[in-house]
Design a protein around this motif. Sequence first.
Motif, mmCIF file in Angstrom:
data_model
loop_
_atom_site.group_PDB
_atom_site.id
_atom_site.type_symbol
_atom_site.label_atom_id
_atom_site.label_comp_id
_atom_site.label_asym_id
_atom_site.label_seq_id
_atom_site.Cartn_x
_atom_site.Cartn_y
_atom_site.Cartn_z
ATOM 1 N N ARG A 1 -28.345 -63.904 -112.734
ATOM 2 C CA ARG A 1 -28.876 -62.563 -112.460
ATOM 3 C C ARG A 1 -29.025 -62.430 -110.951
ATOM 4 O O ARG A 1 -29.785 -63.179 -110.337
ATOM 5 C CB ARG A 1 -30.205 -62.363 -113.199
ATOM 6 N N LEU A 2 -28.311 -61.500 -110.375
ATOM 7 C CA LEU A 2 -28.204 -61.415 -108.920
ATOM 8 C C LEU A 2 -28.601 -60.031 -108.424
ATOM 9 O O LEU A 2 -28.108 -59.021 -108.921
ATOM 10 C CB LEU A 2 -26.755 -61.723 -108.510
ATOM 11 N N SER A 3 -29.519 -60.003 -107.451
ATOM 12 C CA SER A 3 -29.938 -58.742 -106.855
ATOM 13 C C SER A 3 -30.033 -58.942 -105.350
ATOM 14 O O SER A 3 -30.793 -59.795 -104.884
ATOM 15 C CB SER A 3 -31.291 -58.319 -107.428
ATOM 16 N N LEU A 4 -29.242 -58.193 -104.599
ATOM 17 C CA LEU A 4 -29.206 -58.333 -103.141
ATOM 18 C C LEU A 4 -29.789 -57.083 -102.496
ATOM 19 O O LEU A 4 -29.370 -55.971 -102.814
ATOM 20 C CB LEU A 4 -27.765 -58.533 -102.666
ATOM 21 N N GLU A 5 -30.746 -57.279 -101.606
ATOM 22 C CA GLU A 5 -31.327 -56.124 -100.912
ATOM 23 C C GLU A 5 -31.827 -56.560 -99.536
ATOM 24 O O GLU A 5 -32.553 -57.549 -99.416
ATOM 25 C CB GLU A 5 -32.480 -55.539 -101.728
ATOM 26 N N PRO A 6 -31.422 -55.850 -98.471
ATOM 27 C CA PRO A 6 -31.870 -56.237 -97.126
ATOM 28 C C PRO A 6 -33.336 -55.915 -96.888
ATOM 29 O O PRO A 6 -33.882 -54.973 -97.467
ATOM 30 C CB PRO A 6 -30.975 -55.403 -96.208
ATOM 31 N N ARG A 7 -33.969 -56.718 -96.011
ATOM 32 C CA ARG A 7 -35.371 -56.478 -95.672
ATOM 33 C C ARG A 7 -35.488 -55.300 -94.719
ATOM 34 O O ARG A 7 -36.390 -54.483 -94.841
ATOM 35 C CB ARG A 7 -35.972 -57.736 -95.026
ATOM 36 N N THR A 8 -34.562 -55.239 -93.739
ATOM 37 C CA THR A 8 -34.599 -54.144 -92.755
ATOM 38 C C THR A 8 -33.227 -53.479 -92.677
ATOM 39 O O THR A 8 -32.201 -54.092 -93.001
ATOM 40 C CB THR A 8 -34.967 -54.674 -91.354
ATOM 41 N N VAL A 9 -33.203 -52.244 -92.241
ATOM 42 C CA VAL A 9 -31.957 -51.492 -92.082
ATOM 43 C C VAL A 9 -31.420 -51.735 -90.675
ATOM 44 O O VAL A 9 -32.153 -51.627 -89.687
ATOM 45 C CB VAL A 9 -32.187 -49.979 -92.307
ATOM 46 N N SER A 10 -30.133 -52.069 -90.592
ATOM 47 C CA SER A 10 -29.526 -52.320 -89.277
ATOM 48 C C SER A 10 -29.125 -51.007 -88.622
ATOM 49 O O SER A 10 -29.172 -49.935 -89.238
ATOM 50 C CB SER A 10 -28.282 -53.191 -89.447
ATOM 51 N N GLY A 11 -28.709 -51.100 -87.341
ATOM 52 C CA GLY A 11 -28.136 -49.938 -86.666
ATOM 53 C C GLY A 11 -26.790 -49.583 -87.266
ATOM 54 O O GLY A 11 -26.231 -50.334 -88.074
ATOM 55 N N ASN A 12 -26.229 -48.449 -86.884
ATOM 56 C CA ASN A 12 -24.959 -48.008 -87.437
ATOM 57 C C ASN A 12 -23.800 -48.919 -87.023
ATOM 58 O O ASN A 12 -22.896 -49.181 -87.802
ATOM 59 C CB ASN A 12 -24.670 -46.565 -87.009
ATOM 60 N N ASP A 13 -23.828 -49.410 -85.788
ATOM 61 C CA ASP A 13 -22.803 -50.355 -85.321
ATOM 62 C C ASP A 13 -23.271 -51.764 -85.658
ATOM 63 O O ASP A 13 -24.218 -52.275 -85.067
ATOM 64 C CB ASP A 13 -22.594 -50.231 -83.804
ATOM 65 N N VAL A 14 -22.582 -52.398 -86.618
ATOM 66 C CA VAL A 14 -23.013 -53.722 -87.097
ATOM 67 C C VAL A 14 -22.328 -54.844 -86.322
ATOM 68 O O VAL A 14 -22.972 -55.791 -85.880
ATOM 69 C CB VAL A 14 -22.730 -53.862 -88.615
ATOM 70 N N LEU A 15 -21.012 -54.733 -86.118
ATOM 71 C CA LEU A 15 -20.271 -55.795 -85.432
ATOM 72 C C LEU A 15 -19.161 -55.171 -84.592
ATOM 73 O O LEU A 15 -18.426 -54.304 -85.069
ATOM 74 C CB LEU A 15 -19.664 -56.766 -86.449
ATOM 75 N N THR A 16 -19.034 -55.635 -83.368
ATOM 76 C CA THR A 16 -17.927 -55.225 -82.502
ATOM 77 C C THR A 16 -17.225 -56.483 -82.002
ATOM 78 O O THR A 16 -17.860 -57.350 -81.378
ATOM 79 C CB THR A 16 -18.435 -54.406 -81.296
ATOM 80 N N VAL A 17 -15.940 -56.615 -82.313
ATOM 81 C CA VAL A 17 -15.134 -57.765 -81.890
ATOM 82 C C VAL A 17 -14.123 -57.279 -80.862
ATOM 83 O O VAL A 17 -13.423 -56.291 -81.099
ATOM 84 C CB VAL A 17 -14.404 -58.401 -83.100
ATOM 85 N N GLU A 18 -14.067 -57.971 -79.702
ATOM 86 C CA GLU A 18 -13.180 -57.540 -78.622
ATOM 87 C C GLU A 18 -12.328 -58.708 -78.120
ATOM 88 O O GLU A 18 -12.861 -59.731 -77.683
ATOM 89 C CB GLU A 18 -14.003 -56.963 -77.459
ATOM 90 N N GLU A 19 -11.030 -58.540 -78.230
ATOM 91 C CA GLU A 19 -10.041 -59.453 -77.622
ATOM 92 C C GLU A 19 -10.247 -60.915 -78.028
ATOM 93 O O GLU A 19 -10.059 -61.822 -77.226
ATOM 94 C CB GLU A 19 -10.093 -59.352 -76.090
ATOM 95 N N LEU A 20 -10.570 -61.155 -79.289
ATOM 96 C CA LEU A 20 -10.868 -62.518 -79.736
ATOM 97 C C LEU A 20 -9.578 -63.314 -79.933
ATOM 98 O O LEU A 20 -8.629 -62.825 -80.557
ATOM 99 C CB LEU A 20 -11.649 -62.458 -81.057
ATOM 100 N N SER A 21 -9.536 -64.549 -79.417
ATOM 101 C CA SER A 21 -8.374 -65.432 -79.575
ATOM 102 C C SER A 21 -8.853 -66.823 -79.966
ATOM 103 O O SER A 21 -9.930 -67.266 -79.541
ATOM 104 C CB SER A 21 -7.574 -65.522 -78.272
ATOM 105 N N LYS A 22 -8.027 -67.512 -80.788
ATOM 106 C CA LYS A 22 -8.367 -68.885 -81.164
ATOM 107 C C LYS A 22 -7.100 -69.667 -81.464
ATOM 108 O O LYS A 22 -6.227 -69.202 -82.215
ATOM 109 C CB LYS A 22 -9.286 -68.901 -82.395
ATOM 110 N N SER A 23 -7.006 -70.855 -80.865
ATOM 111 C CA SER A 23 -5.879 -71.755 -81.114
ATOM 112 C C SER A 23 -6.406 -73.157 -81.348
ATOM 113 O O SER A 23 -7.493 -73.515 -80.879
ATOM 114 C CB SER A 23 -4.917 -71.775 -79.923
#
Length: 639
Positions: free
Chosen positions: A314-336
């Motif tokens: 039985r699973l119930s997910l609910e956040p404690r607080t509401v985040s801002g409208n912009d949750v994540l911004t990723v810019e120019e990410l590289s990985k090798s």
Amino acid sequence: MILACQGICKSFGEKEILKDASFHIEEREKVALIGNNGAGKTTLLRIIMEEFSADSGNVILAKDKRMGYLAQYQDIYGQRTIYEELLTTKQHILDMEERMRSIELEMKHVQGEELEQLMNTYTRLTHEFELENGYAYKSELTGILKGLGFGEEDFEKPIETLSGGQKTRVTLGKLLISRPDILLLDEPTNHLDMESIAWLETYLLNYPGAVFIVSHDRYFLDKVVTKVVEIEAGQVISFQGNYSSYAEKKAQLRDAQYKAYLNQQREIKHQEAVIVKLKSFNREKSIRRAESREKMLDKIQRLDKPVEIQTHMRLSLEPRTVSGNDVLTVEELSKSFPGQTLFTNISFQIKRGERIALIGNNGTGKTTMLKILNSILPADSGSFSLGSKVQIGYYDQEHHVLHSEKTIFQEISDSYPTLTETEIRNMLAAFLFTGDDVFKEISSLSGGERGRVSLAKLMLSEANFLILDEPTNHLDIASKEILEEALNSYSGTVLYVSHDRYFINQTATRILDLTHQAIVNYIGDYDYYLEKKEELTEKYAPAPSDPAETRAPETDNSDSKLSWQQQKEEQARRRKLENELKKTEARIEELEKRDKEIDETLVLPDVCTNVARCTELSREKEAVLKELEELYEKWESLA
């Protein structure tokens, strides 16, 4: 009929796994075996393969038919390479080929009757060699290896260096090449990426033999099978159709069983009340009638109450607080990593309330991306930033968030010290850990059990941004459906990696495809992704034509950002137009239907003589035709 099970019973100690299980499989039939974890699916396969003996009952295989079995876990050893391991299935062809070469040499040195005998032998061998697909066995091996996700550079890898998942794929390849009359496959899609699963679907659909599959991949089952055999509470029942058809019929059957049980209980209570009333009259005639009713009641075959098996968390997910409208911004990410570039100059954004699936073939860097976002791994270049009040809840497929030396109870109590023992026990009971189970050490748990502990911690975290790595691995179908429901009703934001296409279709509002070291954005579910994949991949992430192109492109940041922004805007515009087109088509259909209805109404005797009604309908028809004309023009423009 190629295989039949008749009255199979199997118990382990006091636990009855299979009760009088009976079903059959026809030649060329594709059948699914489903049931909750622990229902007895693998046990049944092992009984069929004679690895276990049944307590009673029979397994009947048609005469001269061969079975091939893929177990969930493989441990093959040896010094051979991947290609050489698959080549062992073609030993009889290799022997024939060697004998043919030998005869060719012999024929150069003999004459007369001896030559004629050799030529006859050679003709027979070449015919047999051709029938066995001897001239194309190398391309067959290569095709199957590539279909299962091995590149040509992998063919020479020694078996002993492979992971468990790679060994399972090698074993599956050997099984497919050997072409038994019936394939028994236990979770064949577990270690395959989406392209390989799609290839396997096509392969099995065209497979000339029968296939019996244990799988929790509902999308895969929908594509491949035409019959479902279900194990529930030890009972086995067969349903014609694919998984979706089974799910619909199963719901109807359970509903009918419950209604029949309630109706019978209502009738029994009514009869018992009548009997009590008749006896209360205390007269000979009424007592005889009461006894007669009692006898009738005793003869009723009582229906068992349909059991709601408590194997679903039985699973119930609910956040404690509401985040801002912009949750994540990723810019120019590289990985090798040494010798391998995963992705370069990746940019994307995630807004509050989105449920985003990150997909891509094995080895493209999906899990690495999640680890970077959780600060477990550093990026080579680029950056990412979290929005206001964002709190991450991380589900790791390797379950590194768990401590192997702790018990389940300690894992929860140490992470959430304010919870009481009762609260912890109640929480763990919701995830099917009851009694002394809560004192099991994490190190002794199965993959599915560790997954449930990780989900319990995730639920308690009350985070507003969930990052999930393969959350449906090791979950049975019922548990997957509960997780889908929980995510769909969750008011926070979700980013997850998954190969489960059915799960993606049910939960994703957007898809990010990590391909050719770039990200392609799809504003829709998995079916939309399939529809647009070829077009958008070619436009935004074309395959490099030269190995040199796999190096990080030397583009400035503004160009990369612009490309990502253009991608988002273009797809949003396109999706909006498509939705408008669908609405226009629906309205045209509605108005055309109404126009036809008006024409049919105008010729009715009681209408055509009614001037007021005729005028009203004529005006409505005029308005309908005018709107239709405008809609036709709009449709042409949109289409």
